[in-house]
Design a protein around this motif. Structure first.
Motif, mmCIF file in Angstrom:
data_model
loop_
_atom_site.group_PDB
_atom_site.id
_atom_site.type_symbol
_atom_site.label_atom_id
_atom_site.label_comp_id
_atom_site.label_asym_id
_atom_site.label_seq_id
_atom_site.Cartn_x
_atom_site.Cartn_y
_atom_site.Cartn_z
ATOM 1 N N TYR A 49 3.788 -13.595 28.786
ATOM 2 C CA TYR A 49 5.130 -13.418 28.228
ATOM 3 C C TYR A 49 6.168 -14.107 29.116
ATOM 4 C CZ TYR A 49 2.664 -9.894 25.527
ATOM 5 O OH TYR A 49 1.755 -9.263 24.706
ATOM 6 N N PHE A 50 7.031 -14.886 28.488
ATOM 7 C CA PHE A 50 8.083 -15.597 29.212
ATOM 8 C C PHE A 50 9.367 -15.625 28.381
ATOM 9 C CE2 PHE A 50 4.067 -17.538 30.573
ATOM 10 C CZ PHE A 50 4.168 -17.408 31.954
ATOM 11 N N ALA A 51 10.494 -15.729 29.069
ATOM 12 C CA ALA A 51 11.795 -15.921 28.425
ATOM 13 C C ALA A 51 12.510 -17.048 29.167
ATOM 14 C CB ALA A 51 12.624 -14.637 28.482
ATOM 15 N N SER A 52 12.973 -18.042 28.423
ATOM 16 C CA SER A 52 13.655 -19.168 29.082
ATOM 17 C C SER A 52 14.596 -19.866 28.113
ATOM 18 C CB SER A 52 12.648 -20.169 29.647
ATOM 19 O OG SER A 52 11.791 -20.673 28.642
ATOM 20 N N GLY A 53 15.463 -19.075 27.489
ATOM 21 C CA GLY A 53 16.416 -19.639 26.553
ATOM 22 C C GLY A 53 16.008 -19.368 25.123
ATOM 23 N N GLY A 71 24.557 -16.306 27.550
ATOM 24 C CA GLY A 71 24.417 -14.876 27.338
ATOM 25 C C GLY A 71 23.155 -14.352 28.003
ATOM 26 N N THR A 72 23.135 -13.054 28.264
ATOM 27 C CA THR A 72 21.975 -12.473 28.942
ATOM 28 C C THR A 72 20.702 -12.594 28.113
ATOM 29 O OG1 THR A 72 22.525 -10.285 28.038
ATOM 30 C CG2 THR A 72 23.393 -10.825 30.226
ATOM 31 N N GLN A 73 20.846 -12.753 26.790
ATOM 32 C CA GLN A 73 19.660 -12.904 25.949
ATOM 33 C C GLN A 73 18.938 -14.222 26.202
ATOM 34 O OE1 GLN A 73 22.841 -13.063 24.934
ATOM 35 N NE2 GLN A 73 23.062 -13.961 22.893
ATOM 36 N N TYR A 74 19.591 -15.149 26.925
ATOM 37 C CA TYR A 74 18.988 -16.434 27.236
ATOM 38 C C TYR A 74 18.570 -16.535 28.701
ATOM 39 C CZ TYR A 74 21.074 -17.543 22.750
ATOM 40 O OH TYR A 74 21.432 -17.530 21.426
ATOM 41 N N ARG A 75 18.503 -15.412 29.387
ATOM 42 C CA ARG A 75 18.162 -15.453 30.805
ATOM 43 C C ARG A 75 16.687 -15.807 31.013
ATOM 44 N NH1 ARG A 75 18.343 -10.060 29.298
ATOM 45 N NH2 ARG A 75 16.827 -8.592 30.231
ATOM 46 N N SER A 76 16.390 -16.229 32.221
ATOM 47 C CA SER A 76 15.043 -16.648 32.590
ATOM 48 C C SER A 76 14.261 -15.455 33.131
ATOM 49 C CB SER A 76 15.131 -17.757 33.653
ATOM 50 O OG SER A 76 13.846 -18.098 34.134
ATOM 51 N N ILE A 77 13.119 -15.154 32.504
ATOM 52 C CA ILE A 77 12.274 -14.050 32.952
ATOM 53 C C ILE A 77 10.811 -14.481 32.912
ATOM 54 C CG2 ILE A 77 11.638 -11.626 32.689
ATOM 55 C CD1 ILE A 77 14.038 -11.244 30.864
#
Length: 232
Positions: free
Chosen positions: A57-61, A142-148
């Motif tokens: 699982y990743f978040a990067s934009g 926005g925080t919804q586009y933060r890198s996790i």
């Protein structure tokens, strides 16, 4: 050799509509240009088929971009757009867009560990976005586009942290702080159906043309060894 740092999106892309600005399926007019229409159909795997593979699982934009990038990678069987990293149950795209949740747009990746390792997926993650821009990727803010980078166990956590330390040691980002959150995975909420394979299904959407496709192409140019045969 130093890992390549991706440049910020082009000036033209910065003036494109954001990922969050389009909350409905693209209009027929946006998809009427046959020159840009996709010709290949994606094979859909059943939950039973997917259960054979590992998940990451990743978040990067914008998840439209991230999903397409990971689906171009060999060993990745499926990439699903959704929401993760927050506390609220049943988040929706509208809630995310109005800042009503603490979730980020994220992707769930099903992969074959005999073909690609979790370490390699972490490299894809960092190689396909700018982890130094806090709560932002390109025109999306926005925080919804933060890198996790999410981890499911201590081994994955160590891999992520070691890779971040290597990036710092090599000064890949010229002294800029890495803002990526290293976060224990809790739950992934699948996004609405029309978000799935959004880039593939909406090639004429202005955001896809000006932001997603250039981002994907930069990744392909710099990480050719990671690509599936049909993604070159």
């Amino acid at each position: 050799m130093k890992l390549l740092r991706f440049t910020i999106l082009s000036v033209a892309a910065l003036f494109a509509t954001s990922c969050q600005s389009n909350t409905k399926k693209s209009s027929t007019a946006e998809n009427s240009n046959p020159a840009l229409e996709t010709t290949s159909k994606k094979e859909k795997l059943s939950p039973q088929d997917l259960s054979k593979y590992e998940t990451a699982y990743f978040a990067s934009g914008c998840f439209w971009c991230v999903e397409a990038i990971f689906e171009s990678v060999k060993g990745v069987k499926e990439s699903i757009s959704g929401y993760s990293g927050g506390k609220e149950d049943n988040p929706t795209y509208e809630m995310i867009g109005y800042g009503k949740t603490t979730h980020a747009e994220a992707v769930e990746i099903y992969y074959d560990p005999e073909v690609i390792s979790f370490t390699a997926l972490v490299q894809v993650f960092f190689g396909s976005h700018d982890p130094t821009t806090l709560n932002r990727q390109g025109p999306d803010k926005g925080t919804q586009y933060r890198s996790i980078a999410f981890y499911k166990n201590e081994e994955e956590k160590k891999i992520i942290e070691a890779y971040i330390q290597a990036l710092k040691d090599q000064d890949v980002y010229d002294g800029a702080p890495i803002t990526t959150e290293v976060k224990e995975f809790e739950k992934f909420w699948i996004a609405e159906d029309y978000h799935q394979d959004y880039e593939r299904n909406n090639p004429n959407n202005s955001y896809i043309r000006n932001v997603s496709i250039p981002r994907l192409n930069r990744f392909k140019q710099n990480f050719k060894a990671f690509l599936k045969e049909d993604a070159h």
